[in-house]
Design an enzyme around this catalytic site. Structure first.
Site, PDB file in Angstrom:
ATOM      1  N   TYR A 159       0.854  -1.187   0.000  1.00  8.51           N
ATOM      2  CA  TYR A 159       0.000   0.000   0.000  1.00  8.51           C
ATOM      3  C   TYR A 159       0.894   1.243   0.000  1.00  8.51           C
ATOM      4  CZ  TYR A 159      -3.627  -3.078   2.056  1.00  8.51           C
ATOM      5  OH  TYR A 159      -4.517  -4.086   2.310  1.00  8.51           O
ATOM      6  N   HIS A 198      -6.395   1.806  -1.420  1.00  9.87           N
ATOM      7  CA  HIS A 198      -6.393   0.371  -1.703  1.00  9.87           C
ATOM      8  C   HIS A 198      -4.968  -0.096  -1.975  1.00  9.87           C
ATOM      9  CE1 HIS A 198     -10.776  -0.140  -2.054  1.00  9.87           C
ATOM     10  NE2 HIS A 198     -10.774   1.093  -2.558  1.00  9.87           N
ATOM     11  N   LYS A 219      -5.176  -4.528  -8.952  1.00 12.10           N
ATOM     12  CA  LYS A 219      -3.816  -4.448  -8.425  1.00 12.10           C
ATOM     13  C   LYS A 219      -2.866  -4.908  -9.527  1.00 12.10           C
ATOM     14  CE  LYS A 219      -5.689  -5.891  -3.994  1.00 12.10           C
ATOM     15  NZ  LYS A 219      -6.241  -4.553  -3.714  1.00 12.10           N
TER      16      LYS A 219
END
Lengths: 242, 242
Positions: free
Chosen positions: B151, B159, B196
């Site tokens: 992070y 997120h 991601k």
């Protein structure tokens, strides 16, 4: 990393003259003249008139062979790579491929012949086809350690953006570069060092053998890019100094 | 894919309160109270006062254990992962790690113990250290198929951006996901599906054994991101419709 255009008007010129249009002009012209490419050894040669030569150069198929091999000065020979020749014959359907007897070979014969010269041909062709169908210009990538390099348009307008590695479970990648980290890392560094991104096209077979053209429908392409990253990037210290 | 902040003020709040500052406050506070973490089995527990508990939560180290294990209501226990405990002990030098006899263990003893519990510990720790030193917040990544997630700041603000796989020639990656294309492709898809990016940290040893802390100086980290790509993207047809 986006496209690096060569000069300030290059992008506008490229946009005004889409690759799909040039390829489609080439296709019509070659169909009209019932063009044939001669397959001999590892070599495929296509004779082109001056209009076709111009279109072949603009669409980046093959290499012109400058020493004239014909008495007719309007004619020019082009040397095509296997993937290029097969694409023009089987996908664009704008040339026929003939043997030394000048008889057209069918697609299966050509496939079989090219695969016998290079067992990776089915995988390389699948990758080539995949990119060409999306209007990427695809050229040999040996000098950058890949199978191909991919350009957004003609190399006179734009630098190549991707070094393309082709891999498959069956065939591995050509040099096993994806199995050994240091080799992969080398490939990524090399690509990054010349301002290109490493693109891996992985060909998955779905039951079909690669010994006939049915392999093309019975396989799929997954696309991954691999890039260097730096933990420092975008972190608080950098942002403070902005 | 950049950071996805949670709410419109999150980025400003995070910028105003850099992670490096929070960690450094935590460090001072733990040094001042001569803090000790108890290593027992696979478990490392740290006692914290209310100020420290607040800083541990804000800097994302460990998990608070809510059922009070001490009569003192100002005290709170935190369960630390091996990498977290070793980082606080050996890199931040703000806690001591003690055994059940309450005697501080030296770094080599702790290293040896953690490696005996998990042979991948040296590689996982090297990766953890690498990201934490650059002020990334690093948490377990099991639920996303990685060793860690990273992070840009506290998870309440942003997120996680990266699913982190740790690999090495010696140790492979934990599940061999980088050797088999379909597994790698799965990992990339999974990461992409949760917005991601897959980050591979590859640890290379330079002669040093991984059986002592000298491994940390005798090894290096290479960082690659792997992302899905689409041949369609940015091509002429798409650009025409823009």
């Amino acid at each position: 990393m986006g496209p690096r255009w060569k000069g300030k008007n290059a992008e506008a010129q490229a946009l005004a003259d889409p690759m799909s249009k040039i390829v489609s002009q080439l296709q019509s012209s070659l169909i009209q003249s019932d063009s044939r490419a001669l397959l001999s050894g590892n070599d495929t040669r296509l004779e082109a008139n001056s209009e076709q030569a111009n279109l072949l150069i603009r669409s980046c198929f093959g290499q012109p062979i400058w020493h004239s091999m014909t008495a007719d000065s309007d004619k020019q020979w082009f040397q095509l790579g296997f993937e290029e020749a097969f694409f023009m014959c089987y996908s664009l359907k704008c040339i026929k491929i003939v043997g030394e007897d000048n008889c057209p070979k069918n697609a299966e014969e050509v496939w079989h012949y090219m695969k016998s010269c290079n067992p990776s041909f089915p995988y390389l062709y699948k990758a080539y086809l995949h990119l060409r169908l999306k209007n990427w210009v695809v050229r040999p990538g040996l000098q950058y350690g890949g199978e191909f390099v991919a350009y957004r348009h003609h190399p006179s307008f734009v630098h190549s953006e991707f070094v393309v590695l082709v891999s498959s479970e069956e065939n591995g990648d050509a040099n096993g570069r994806l199995k050994v980290w240091s080799d992969l890392h080398c490939a990524v560094r090399l690509s990054g060092g010349v301002a290109k991104t490493l693109l891996v096209l992985h060909i998955s077979k779905h039951g079909e053998s690669d010994s006939s053209t049915s392999f093309l429908d019975g396989s799929s392409v997954d696309e991954l890019t691999i890039a260097r990253w730096s933990a420092e990037q975008s972190r608080e210290d950098l942002r403070k100094t902005k």
